[in-house]
Design a protein around this motif. Structure first.
Motif, short mmCIF file in Angstrom:
data_model
loop_
_atom_site.label_atom_id
_atom_site.label_comp_id
_atom_site.label_asym_id
_atom_site.label_seq_id
_atom_site.Cartn_x
_atom_site.Cartn_y
_atom_site.Cartn_z
N ILE B 54 46.27 42.83 51.74
CA ILE B 54 46.99 42.34 50.55
C ILE B 54 46.01 41.72 49.57
O ILE B 54 46.12 41.91 48.35
N LEU B 55 45.01 41.00 50.10
CA LEU B 55 44.00 40.43 49.21
C LEU B 55 43.25 41.52 48.45
O LEU B 55 43.05 41.44 47.24
N ALA B 58 45.33 42.99 45.81
CA ALA B 58 45.43 42.12 44.63
C ALA B 58 44.19 42.25 43.76
O ALA B 58 44.28 42.24 42.54
N PHE B 59 43.01 42.41 44.42
CA PHE B 59 41.79 42.58 43.63
C PHE B 59 41.83 43.86 42.82
O PHE B 59 41.49 43.87 41.63
N GLU B 61 44.45 45.60 42.05
CA GLU B 61 45.57 45.58 41.12
C GLU B 61 45.21 44.82 39.86
O GLU B 61 45.72 45.13 38.79
N ALA B 62 44.30 43.84 39.99
CA ALA B 62 43.93 43.05 38.83
C ALA B 62 43.37 43.93 37.73
O ALA B 62 43.59 43.67 36.54
N ILE B 65 46.09 45.33 35.90
CA ILE B 65 46.76 44.29 35.12
C ILE B 65 45.99 43.99 33.84
O ILE B 65 46.58 43.72 32.80
N TYR B 66 44.64 44.07 33.90
CA TYR B 66 43.87 43.89 32.67
C TYR B 66 44.29 44.94 31.64
O TYR B 66 44.49 44.63 30.46
N LEU B 68 47.07 46.47 31.49
CA LEU B 68 48.43 46.16 31.05
C LEU B 68 48.42 45.06 30.00
O LEU B 68 49.14 45.13 29.01
#
Lengths: 326, 78
Positions: B54-55, B58-59, B61-62, B65-66, B68
């Motif tokens: 999951i960690l 998240a990395f 996925e970031a 997200i940038y 986005l």
């Protein structure tokens, strides 16, 4: 297994509630079709006049995310008071909310101990737990009904016509407003994590405390991680490479602030946009599934923010390429 | 006329910014693949692998997200 076989599966009374809410949703969506709201990245100001002005900060307005922050703080304080009351009674068996908090903290503490070691777990754990709890409450209160939907009307260029429901209470209705008479809604409350100020503040706090814990653990030697001149004179070739790597570490420290703040802000703001757009396109039932998804995202992001803080702090306590730790 | 072109450029730019999500998708897929293979071979490590997976997600996925955030900036701020 036997117990499950002997009892027949029954739906119970909950299905009627679900059906009732779906029917109510259909009626409501037909009576007052939801409008597509105006989306704004910065938090909306609630008052016309700024709270105060200062030469450094400029005009500071009372925004709706500040009110959301008050809600989050009140919830956290209530939890604290409930746990304190339970501890004061002196019973060793925690019940109710204090039992839940104890179970959560035990899991988190074991997690901290397994990655930071028993010596530093006591120092790191408070930062980990308070960041995680704050972000968790902020992310979950964002999903409560009333957020972004109840608020003040104000005149706007791309506004919608309004209709009076009860005396003094208006609702936006679909359609074209006459020029200069359209209204838009500013909610009293808006999810706290959808404000970049909050996430940047948390990220600054987390990264700054990481440096502080690093200095506490290693003293001045902690800074040789960034400006590495220890091997520059004994081995000039490798020393130069070490110096360049140290500078990269320094840059990555600033990148941490960016990635911390934009990860949380981006996830939560994407959730807000998704929720209002889906709400205006498919107003019945589908929004509930999006809410479930948002609930999950909120949990994960809170966990990730706290966990990354904890991992970085644990790294800061251990020397790089350490001699005594390996 | 110029306003329309600016509006169109905003939407095209937001769409182009989201191309970056491609890399995040590949990254998340790779990390889940690795974690699932590890779990299948050694089911005892399920708990630790799940946390680390999951960690890692998240990395990666970031990055998406940038993209986005940039797309949102183009759509709602500029």
């Amino acid at each position: 297994m036997e117990a499950r076989k002997s009892r027949k599966w029954r739906w119970g009374v909950n299905r009627w509630f679900v059906l009732l809410f779906i029917v109510l949703g259909i009626i409501g969506a037909n009576l007052y079709p939801p409008v597509q709201p105006h989306i704004q990245v910065a938090a909306e100001a609630l008052t016309e006049r700024p709270l105060f002005s200062s030469p450094v900060l400029g005009d500071v307005y009372l925004t709706n995310t500040m009110l959301a922050m008050v809600v989050v703080d009140v919830i956290l304080l209530l939890v604290v008071l409930a746990v304190q009351k339970a501890v004061r009674t002196g019973s060793l068996v925690p019940q109710g909310i204090s039992g839940a908090v104890e179970a959560l903290f035990e899991v988190l503490y074991n997690l901290t101990e397994s990655s930071a070691g028993a010596k530093w777990a006591k120092t790191i754990f408070p930062y980990f737990s308070i960041i995680m709890l704050t972000v968790l409450v902020a992310n979950l209160t964002k999903l409560m009904p009333g957020y972004e939907t109840i608020g003040l009307l104000h005149l706007s260029e791309h506004g919608y016509p309004v209709k009076e429901l009860f005396p003094g209470i208006f609702t936006l209705v679909k359609g074209e407003a006459q020029h200069g008479e359209g209204y838009n809604l500013i909610g009293f409350l808006r999810g706290l994590s959808t404000d970049l100020n909050f996430t940047v503040a948390l990220a600054l706090f987390s990264v700054f405390m990481t440096q502080l814990i690093g200095v506490r653990a290693q003293g001045v030697r902690y800074f040789t991680k960034f400006i590495n001149v220890t091997t520059l004179f004994s081995k000039p070739g490798f020393g130069a490479i070490d110096l360049a790597v140290g500078l990269l570490e320094l840059i990555s420290e600033f990148a941490k602030i960016l990635s911390f703040s934009f990860r949380l802000f981006g996830n939560m703001f994407a959730g807000l946009v998704l929720l209002v757009l889906v709400g205006s396109l498919i107003p019945v039932f589908f929004q509930s599934t999006v809410l479930l998804f948002e609930f999950f995202i909120g949990l994960i992001q809170a966990f990730v923010f706290g966990m990354l803080t904890m991992v970085f702090m644990a790294q800061a306590t251990q020397g790089h390429g350490g001699n005594e730790h390996h | 006329m110029t306003g329309d072109i600016v509006l169109a450029a905003k939407f095209v730019g937001a769409g182009l910014a989201m191309i970056g999500a491609l890399g995040a998708g590949i990254g998340i897929g790779l990390s889940v693949q690795g974690a699932l293979q590890g779990m299948a071979r050694n089911p005892d490590t399920y708990g630790t692998l799940l946390t680390n997976m999951i960690l890692g997600i998240a990395f990666s996925e970031a990055i998406a997200i940038y993209c986005l955030v940039i797309a949102f900036l183009m759509l709602f701020v500029l």
